[in-house]
Scaffold this active site. Structure first.
Site, PDB file in Angstrom:
ATOM      1  N   GLY A 260       0.812  -1.216   0.000  1.00 44.11           N
ATOM      2  CA  GLY A 260       0.000   0.000   0.000  1.00 44.11           C
ATOM      3  C   GLY A 260       0.841   1.260   0.000  1.00 44.11           C
ATOM      4  O   GLY A 260       0.557   2.211   0.728  1.00 44.11           O
TER       5      GLY A 260
ATOM      6  N   ARG B 106       0.014   5.724  -1.250  1.00 43.85           N
ATOM      7  CA  ARG B 106      -0.549   6.909  -0.590  1.00 43.85           C
ATOM      8  C   ARG B 106      -0.343   6.820   0.920  1.00 43.85           C
ATOM      9  O   ARG B 106       0.055   5.789   1.463  1.00 43.85           O
ATOM     10  CB  ARG B 106      -2.041   7.044  -0.895  1.00 43.85           C
ATOM     11  CG  ARG B 106      -2.885   5.886  -0.398  1.00 43.85           C
ATOM     12  CD  ARG B 106      -4.353   6.116  -0.696  1.00 43.85           C
ATOM     13  NE  ARG B 106      -5.191   5.072  -0.113  1.00 43.85           N
ATOM     14  CZ  ARG B 106      -6.518   5.125  -0.052  1.00 43.85           C
ATOM     15  NH1 ARG B 106      -7.151   6.178  -0.547  1.00 43.85           N
ATOM     16  NH2 ARG B 106      -7.217   4.146   0.491  1.00 43.85           N
TER      17      ARG B 106
ATOM     18  N   VAL C 161      -3.042  -7.486  -2.085  1.00 42.28           N
ATOM     19  CA  VAL C 161      -2.825  -8.428  -0.988  1.00 42.28           C
ATOM     20  C   VAL C 161      -3.984  -9.400  -0.809  1.00 42.28           C
ATOM     21  O   VAL C 161      -3.880 -10.331  -0.006  1.00 42.28           O
ATOM     22  CB  VAL C 161      -2.533  -7.700   0.346  1.00 42.28           C
ATOM     23  CG1 VAL C 161      -1.266  -6.871   0.248  1.00 42.28           C
ATOM     24  CG2 VAL C 161      -3.718  -6.856   0.798  1.00 42.28           C
TER      25      VAL C 161
ATOM     26  N   SER D 197      -4.148  -0.697  14.647  1.00 43.46           N
ATOM     27  CA  SER D 197      -4.741   0.608  14.931  1.00 43.46           C
ATOM     28  C   SER D 197      -5.119   0.631  16.401  1.00 43.46           C
ATOM     29  O   SER D 197      -5.403  -0.415  17.000  1.00 43.46           O
ATOM     30  CB  SER D 197      -5.986   0.828  14.068  1.00 43.46           C
ATOM     31  OG  SER D 197      -6.703   1.982  14.487  1.00 43.46           O
TER      32      SER D 197
ATOM     33  N   TYR E  88     -14.143  -2.124  10.793  1.00 44.40           N
ATOM     34  CA  TYR E  88     -12.702  -1.846  10.668  1.00 44.40           C
ATOM     35  C   TYR E  88     -12.006  -2.145  11.989  1.00 44.40           C
ATOM     36  O   TYR E  88     -10.934  -2.771  12.012  1.00 44.40           O
ATOM     37  CB  TYR E  88     -12.505  -0.386  10.271  1.00 44.40           C
ATOM     38  CG  TYR E  88     -11.076   0.096  10.291  1.00 44.40           C
ATOM     39  CD1 TYR E  88     -10.239  -0.124   9.199  1.00 44.40           C
ATOM     40  CD2 TYR E  88     -10.561   0.804  11.377  1.00 44.40           C
ATOM     41  CE1 TYR E  88      -8.929   0.338   9.192  1.00 44.40           C
ATOM     42  CE2 TYR E  88      -9.263   1.266  11.380  1.00 44.40           C
ATOM     43  CZ  TYR E  88      -8.446   1.032  10.292  1.00 44.40           C
ATOM     44  OH  TYR E  88      -7.149   1.494  10.294  1.00 44.40           O
TER      45      TYR E  88
END
Length: 245
Positions: free
Chosen positions: A13, A16, A62, A136, A149
């Site tokens: 990734g 960005r 992925v 996260s 998420y």
């Protein structure tokens, strides 16, 4: 011994946000080569140009095991940065279907798992090396506005613990990363103070070189982590007010 200086790394990734910042940060820290990956490698042209021969663009989705296997054959690395991820910004119940949650798990969890499985032998051949997994702070307390998420990132947290144990025998350092809001396109609509990606990456790479196993690389994640240690239910109630809308 440095995990970065003179070593080759691969970043998923990389087109960005935090991924792009990782490419720049690794070069700054002395990486010999950085394989920058994205579904569309043309989005990496500027990184390749700015890398002065040290950045190699690879096409990688992925969620595609065949592409992961190809990357593992072509990229001889000592550092794997599992950064690629998606966010649906959906609740668990309020979402119209469970499909967004399934897609997040395919990218954020299964994609990362398959990357680790493919690259663990590569790292072993290079003395063990290191893996950086982007979880996260939402993986340690569920944010209802990011319900599915948060679940996928909780899975990444548990996966990180598991592979740390399994790969300890080959000397692989596994660093779990738990950022809060970062100033990226993904977080553009979050009404929070955000940390620049470059600052987040600098803190992550410092933790890697220090041999740490987890890092909270920004003020918001550090504050929430402290709250979770002191009173996890209070933090849960606090973030529970951020309902999907």
């Amino acid at each position: 011994m440095s995990r970065i200086n003179g070593k080759a790394a691969l970043v998923t990734g990389a087109n960005r946000g935090i991924g792009r910042a990782f490419v720049a940060g690794l070069l700054k820290a002395g990486a010999a080569k950085v394989y920058a990956t994205a579904r569309n490698p043309q989005t990496l042209d500027d990184l390749v140009k700015e890398g002065n021969g040290k950045v190699v663009a690879l096409a990688l989705d992925v969620t595609r095991p065949d592409m992961i296997a190809e990357a593992a054959r072509n990229a001889d690395v000592a550092l794997l940065v599992n950064n690629a991820g998606i966010a649906a910004f959906e609740g668990l119940i309020s979402a119209k279907s469970s499909e967004p949650a399934r897609e997040e798990m395919e990218t954020n969890y299964f994609g990362l798992l398959n990357m680790v499985r493919a690259f663990a032998p590569v790292l072993a051949r290079n003395g063990g090396g290191a893996i950086i997994n982007l979880s996260s702070i939402a993986g340690q307390v569920n944010f209802p506005a990011l319900g599915s998420y948060s679940v996928s990132k909780a899975a990444v947290h548990s996966l990180t613990q598991g592979i740390r144990a399994e790969l300890s025998g080959q000397g692989t350092q596994v660093l779990g990363v738990y950022p809060g809001p970062v100033d990226t396109d993904m977080a553009a609509n979050l009404p929070m103070d955000k940390t620049p990606p470059s600052a987040v990456v600098d803190n992550i790479l410092q933790a890697l070189e220090a041999g740490e196993e987890s890092v909270y690389p920004d003020p918001a994640s550090q504050e929430l982590h402290g709250g979770l240690l002191a009173d996890p239910l209070a933090v849960e109630r606090q973030v529970g007010q951020m309902l999907p809308g």
